[in-house]
Write a protein that holds these residues in place. Structure first.
Motif, PDB file in Angstrom:
ATOM      1  N   LEU A 121      29.732 -35.123 -14.589  1.00  0.00           N
ATOM      2  CA  LEU A 121      29.684 -36.499 -14.104  1.00  0.00           C
ATOM      3  C   LEU A 121      28.694 -37.340 -14.893  1.00  0.00           C
ATOM      4  CD1 LEU A 121      30.476 -38.494 -11.827  1.00  0.00           C
ATOM      5  CD2 LEU A 121      28.419 -37.767 -10.687  1.00  0.00           C
ATOM      6  N   VAL A 122      27.501 -36.823 -15.028  1.00  0.00           N
ATOM      7  CA  VAL A 122      26.455 -37.608 -15.663  1.00  0.00           C
ATOM      8  C   VAL A 122      26.673 -37.616 -17.163  1.00  0.00           C
ATOM      9  CG1 VAL A 122      23.977 -37.805 -15.986  1.00  0.00           C
ATOM     10  CG2 VAL A 122      24.884 -36.981 -13.838  1.00  0.00           C
ATOM     11  N   PRO A 123      26.642 -38.754 -17.774  1.00  0.00           N
ATOM     12  CA  PRO A 123      26.891 -38.780 -19.219  1.00  0.00           C
ATOM     13  C   PRO A 123      25.746 -38.166 -19.984  1.00  0.00           C
ATOM     14  CG  PRO A 123      26.271 -40.946 -18.438  1.00  0.00           C
ATOM     15  CD  PRO A 123      26.432 -40.096 -17.233  1.00  0.00           C
ATOM     16  N   GLY A 124      26.119 -37.391 -20.975  1.00  0.00           N
ATOM     17  CA  GLY A 124      25.102 -36.885 -21.889  1.00  0.00           C
ATOM     18  C   GLY A 124      24.327 -35.712 -21.362  1.00  0.00           C
ATOM     19  N   CYS A 125      24.904 -34.999 -20.429  1.00  0.00           N
ATOM     20  CA  CYS A 125      24.151 -33.888 -19.868  1.00  0.00           C
ATOM     21  C   CYS A 125      24.655 -32.549 -20.343  1.00  0.00           C
ATOM     22  CB  CYS A 125      24.236 -33.933 -18.354  1.00  0.00           C
ATOM     23  SG  CYS A 125      22.840 -34.797 -17.669  1.00  0.00           S
ATOM     24  N   SER A 126      25.625 -32.563 -21.196  1.00  0.00           N
ATOM     25  CA  SER A 126      26.190 -31.278 -21.583  1.00  0.00           C
ATOM     26  C   SER A 126      25.220 -30.488 -22.444  1.00  0.00           C
ATOM     27  CB  SER A 126      27.503 -31.491 -22.320  1.00  0.00           C
ATOM     28  OG  SER A 126      27.378 -32.581 -23.204  1.00  0.00           O
ATOM     29  N   LYS A 127      24.286 -31.196 -23.077  1.00  0.00           N
ATOM     30  CA  LYS A 127      23.376 -30.465 -23.958  1.00  0.00           C
ATOM     31  C   LYS A 127      22.230 -29.855 -23.184  1.00  0.00           C
ATOM     32  CE  LYS A 127      24.167 -34.299 -27.057  1.00  0.00           C
ATOM     33  NZ  LYS A 127      23.544 -35.527 -27.517  1.00  0.00           N
ATOM     34  N   ILE A 128      21.951 -30.442 -22.057  1.00  0.00           N
ATOM     35  CA  ILE A 128      20.749 -30.027 -21.344  1.00  0.00           C
ATOM     36  C   ILE A 128      21.039 -28.813 -20.494  1.00  0.00           C
ATOM     37  CG2 ILE A 128      19.019 -30.743 -19.674  1.00  0.00           C
ATOM     38  CD1 ILE A 128      19.473 -33.552 -20.569  1.00  0.00           C
ATOM     39  N   THR A 129      20.210 -27.823 -20.641  1.00  0.00           N
ATOM     40  CA  THR A 129      20.323 -26.657 -19.763  1.00  0.00           C
ATOM     41  C   THR A 129      19.076 -26.599 -18.907  1.00  0.00           C
ATOM     42  OG1 THR A 129      19.348 -25.337 -21.502  1.00  0.00           O
ATOM     43  CG2 THR A 129      21.735 -25.343 -21.348  1.00  0.00           C
ATOM     44  N   GLY A 130      19.135 -25.816 -17.916  1.00  0.00           N
ATOM     45  CA  GLY A 130      17.959 -25.677 -17.073  1.00  0.00           C
ATOM     46  C   GLY A 130      18.000 -26.646 -15.916  1.00  0.00           C
ATOM     47  N   LYS A 131      17.508 -26.155 -14.819  1.00  0.00           N
ATOM     48  CA  LYS A 131      17.602 -26.948 -13.603  1.00  0.00           C
ATOM     49  C   LYS A 131      16.766 -28.208 -13.668  1.00  0.00           C
ATOM     50  CE  LYS A 131      16.864 -24.091 -10.137  1.00  0.00           C
ATOM     51  NZ  LYS A 131      16.640 -23.595  -8.780  1.00  0.00           N
ATOM     52  N   ALA A 132      15.539 -28.043 -14.148  1.00  0.00           N
ATOM     53  CA  ALA A 132      14.615 -29.177 -14.064  1.00  0.00           C
ATOM     54  C   ALA A 132      15.100 -30.337 -14.913  1.00  0.00           C
ATOM     55  CB  ALA A 132      13.215 -28.739 -14.486  1.00  0.00           C
ATOM     56  N   GLY A 133      15.553 -30.003 -16.136  1.00  0.00           N
ATOM     57  CA  GLY A 133      16.038 -31.063 -16.999  1.00  0.00           C
ATOM     58  C   GLY A 133      17.254 -31.757 -16.421  1.00  0.00           C
ATOM     59  N   MET A 134      18.150 -30.964 -15.885  1.00  0.00           N
ATOM     60  CA  MET A 134      19.355 -31.528 -15.289  1.00  0.00           C
ATOM     61  C   MET A 134      19.010 -32.430 -14.121  1.00  0.00           C
ATOM     62  SD  MET A 134      22.388 -31.247 -16.212  1.00  0.00           S
ATOM     63  CE  MET A 134      22.977 -31.755 -14.623  1.00  0.00           C
ATOM     64  N   LEU A 135      18.110 -31.952 -13.294  1.00  0.00           N
ATOM     65  CA  LEU A 135      17.697 -32.762 -12.147  1.00  0.00           C
ATOM     66  C   LEU A 135      17.080 -34.064 -12.606  1.00  0.00           C
ATOM     67  CD1 LEU A 135      16.204 -30.139  -9.702  1.00  0.00           C
ATOM     68  CD2 LEU A 135      18.166 -31.579  -9.324  1.00  0.00           C
ATOM     69  N   ASP A 136      16.307 -33.957 -13.681  1.00  0.00           N
ATOM     70  CA  ASP A 136      15.732 -35.167 -14.268  1.00  0.00           C
ATOM     71  C   ASP A 136      16.801 -36.178 -14.617  1.00  0.00           C
ATOM     72  OD1 ASP A 136      12.770 -34.692 -16.337  1.00  0.00           O
ATOM     73  OD2 ASP A 136      13.103 -35.579 -14.359  1.00  0.00           O
ATOM     74  N   GLU A 137      17.807 -35.684 -15.318  1.00  0.00           N
ATOM     75  CA  GLU A 137      18.868 -36.577 -15.754  1.00  0.00           C
ATOM     76  C   GLU A 137      19.611 -37.178 -14.574  1.00  0.00           C
ATOM     77  OE1 GLU A 137      19.756 -37.621 -18.863  1.00  0.00           O
ATOM     78  OE2 GLU A 137      17.829 -36.708 -19.306  1.00  0.00           O
ATOM     79  N   ILE A 138      19.828 -36.351 -13.589  1.00  0.00           N
ATOM     80  CA  ILE A 138      20.542 -36.842 -12.405  1.00  0.00           C
ATOM     81  C   ILE A 138      19.736 -37.932 -11.732  1.00  0.00           C
ATOM     82  CG2 ILE A 138      21.304 -36.192 -10.104  1.00  0.00           C
ATOM     83  CD1 ILE A 138      21.801 -33.382 -11.397  1.00  0.00           C
ATOM     84  N   ILE A 139      18.449 -37.692 -11.607  1.00  0.00           N
ATOM     85  CA  ILE A 139      17.587 -38.687 -10.966  1.00  0.00           C
ATOM     86  C   ILE A 139      17.624 -39.980 -11.754  1.00  0.00           C
ATOM     87  CG2 ILE A 139      15.175 -39.253 -10.537  1.00  0.00           C
ATOM     88  CD1 ILE A 139      14.791 -36.336  -9.751  1.00  0.00           C
ATOM     89  N   ASN A 140      17.502 -39.834 -13.066  1.00  0.00           N
ATOM     90  CA  ASN A 140      17.566 -41.018 -13.930  1.00  0.00           C
ATOM     91  C   ASN A 140      18.852 -41.781 -13.733  1.00  0.00           C
ATOM     92  OD1 ASN A 140      15.260 -41.333 -15.257  1.00  0.00           O
ATOM     93  ND2 ASN A 140      15.884 -40.333 -17.138  1.00  0.00           N
ATOM     94  N   TYR A 141      19.923 -41.045 -13.724  1.00  0.00           N
ATOM     95  CA  TYR A 141      21.235 -41.667 -13.613  1.00  0.00           C
ATOM     96  C   TYR A 141      21.379 -42.425 -12.304  1.00  0.00           C
ATOM     97  CZ  TYR A 141      26.325 -41.989 -13.884  1.00  0.00           C
ATOM     98  OH  TYR A 141      27.605 -42.444 -13.937  1.00  0.00           O
ATOM     99  N   VAL A 142      21.010 -41.769 -11.226  1.00  0.00           N
ATOM    100  CA  VAL A 142      21.142 -42.414  -9.914  1.00  0.00           C
ATOM    101  C   VAL A 142      20.261 -43.653  -9.854  1.00  0.00           C
ATOM    102  CG1 VAL A 142      20.692 -42.118  -7.465  1.00  0.00           C
ATOM    103  CG2 VAL A 142      21.855 -40.345  -8.697  1.00  0.00           C
TER     104      VAL A 142
END
Lengths: 201, 334
Positions: free
Chosen positions: B156-177
């Motif tokens: 769903l979130v654009p540009g997250c396919s490169k990021i692994t790991g929970k914390a980074g992903m959560l970061d991106e999600i938070i940013n996106y929202v």
């Protein structure tokens, strides 16, 4: 949840209805009030269009905290209002006795320690605290997120993000059409707007 | 939530089916976390394999589930397990019954867990050589669930396919929202700024036709002239910032996140700077129309929307600082 066009249409209809109800088009509102009213109807519309999810209920709850908005909300949502204000899922917090909790945590932590090498412990703890911090932030972002646990929070975030995207799309659409309409029939308004001289969409 | 549930259930069922095929019953044993009363789902073959094992594991699970429920607060499934502890005892009695196909149950359970009903069970199949400790089982289930959801969010979130790991992903999600929320704020502000919508019906009709048109593949035509203007923001922005920002460029590419060229003028620089300044509550800022002759002031007092376009977290500070320090304030371009 799929972002269907029907969902978007429902949202759009509701939002415009909300604009009408809150009399956004009247001239006697200040800019700030108007902006708040628009945002309010957009949020209510998105919660209505989505149906019963945790975040939509949380959103409605937040919106209805303001008393004067409540009437508008009721009129907007109609009978959905009752559906949405009822908690759909159990949002209780399990009553836990502190003594037992402490004992369990100690046991689980010693068990985990025993299974891992020493240098890993620090990393894992660090990772966990990082993740926890972010989850806390996420809980504040998503409406009604405080009462959700890890899994459902992620679910709701997903849902909420998709609906937000639909909301943004819908609002942008309305903006574009209203600007196009204004361009076609310029009326003198308080603000001196010179519309760009190109044919819109 | 079809998006979530169907891939999850599909993935799970295929996984279990695979495992079932790979490992004959002799080598695998299933450890049920719990069983719904009346539905004995321990298949006959695994029963024959290691009956003692299962009994002990179930007994262990039923004891530890209570402890686990209190220990791990974020494990919702365990809460439901604790509630129907008594049903676990029924399992031993009803084992003689027929066995249901596991994949179907898996699906139904996954759907049930989506509704967070009281009968929320997780049927776990443990491979050979893996720990059957109840804690690690539950841990694994939990981890798998989280990873499933993370994958969905990644799509769903654009540009997250490169990021692994929970914390980074959560970061991106938070940013996106956060960025989406800011966009909503900003758009509502813009809508308020537009002169009052007198003819709501006409507006609604037009908006809906717009929406329908946008869904059609002829998206480029509907964007119209604004596509020309879209090039300009990129140019301007590239000249602005010295740091390479791949994430930002990627976000700028998607037309969703760039302001409509029709609404903003040819001076996106001032726009971006102004956006950052909004958080400081500047009194007014000019927007430029295409001709660059007229501008209309928008009263920004009391508004608190900061930069709304979605910037990845790491780059945020650099760009912000550069833009803030690099400009003295909103400038009017002619």
């Amino acid at each position: 949840m799929q972002l269907t066009s029907s969902f978007k249409l429902v949202f759009l209809k509701q939002m415009l209805l909300g604009f009408q109800l809150s009399a956004v088009s009247s001239n006697n509102m200040s800019f700030h009030e108007r902006k708040n009213a628009i945002k309010f109807s957009a949020d209510a519309a998105i919660a209505f269009a989505r149906g019963r999810t945790r975040w939509s209920q949380g959103l409605i709850r937040n919106l209805s905290k303001n008393e004067k908005n409540k009437d508008v909300l009721k009129g907007l949502l109609g009978r959905e209002y009752d559906n949405l204000s009822k908690p759909c899922c159990n949002s209780w917090k399990i009553p836990r006795s502190k003594k037992i909790l402490r004992r369990c945590l100690r046991m689980s932590s010693t068990r985990k320690m025993a299974g891992r090498a020493q240098h890993d412990v620090g990393k894992s703890i660090l990772a966990k605290t990082l993740a926890k911090k972010r989850i806390q932030v996420l809980k504040k972002l998503v409406p009604g997120g405080e009462s959700m646990d890890g899994f459902s929070l992620l679910d709701e975030t997903l849902d909420y993000a998709m609906s937000l995207k639909a909301q943004v799309d819908g609002m942008r659409c309305v903006l574009r059409t209203s600007e196009a309409l204004n361009f076609k029939a310029p009326t003198d308004s308080t603000m001196q707007v010179k519309q760009p001289s190109f044919v819109g969409e | 939530m079809q998006c979530l549930q169907s891939p999850v259930s599909r993935r799970f069922s295929s996984k279990w089916q695979q495992q079932g095929q790979e490992q004959p019953s002799r080598h695998s044993y299933s450890a049920d976390l719990c069983v719904q009363g009346g539905l004995p789902d321990i298949p006959q073959r695994s029963l024959a394999a290691a009956p003692n094992f299962e009994e002990t594991s179930v007994a262990v699970l039923s004891d530890s589930s209570l402890r686990k429920r209190k220990a791990e607060t974020s494990l919702k499934s365990k809460q439901d397990l604790g509630k129907v502890e008594s049903n676990c005892k029924r399992v031993k009695q009803e084992r003689g019954g027929g066995a249901k196909p596991e994949s179907k149950q898996q699906n139904s359970r996954k759907e049930a867990s989506g509704d967070s009903s009281k009968t929320d069970y997780i049927h776990v199949r443990v491979r050979r050589g893996q720990a059957t400790d109840s804690h690690s089982l539950a841990e694994r289930v939990r981890r798998e669930r989280i990873s499933q959801r993370m994958k969905c969010l990644q799509e769903l979130v654009p540009g997250c396919s490169k990021i692994t790991g929970k914390a980074g992903m959560l970061d991106e999600i938070i940013n996106y929202v956060q960025s989406l929320q800011r966009q909503v704020e900003f758009l509502s502000m813009k809508l308020a700024a537009v002169s009052p919508m007198e003819d709501i019906d006409l507006l609604s009709r037009e908006a809906m036709t717009q929406l329908v048109q946008r869904n059609l593949p002829s998206r480029s035509s509907s964007m119209g002239i604004s596509s020309e203007l879209m090039d300009q923001p990129f140019l301007h922005f590239d000249s602005l910032q010295p740091h390479p920002c791949s994430g930002l460029n990627m976000y700028m590419d998607s037309p969703d996140l760039v302001p409509d060229g029709s609404s903003f003028g040819s001076s996106p620089n001032s726009l971006y700077r102004v956006e950052f300044q909004l958080g400081r509550g500047t009194a007014s800022f000019p927007f430029q129309s295409l001709q660059g002759k007229y501008s209309y002031p928008i009263c920004a007092s009391g508004m608190d929307c900061d930069a709304w376009f979605y910037v990845p977290n790491k780059q945020n500070n650099k760009i912000e600082q550069f833009l803030l320090h690099g400009s003295s304030g909103p400038q009017i371009r002619n």
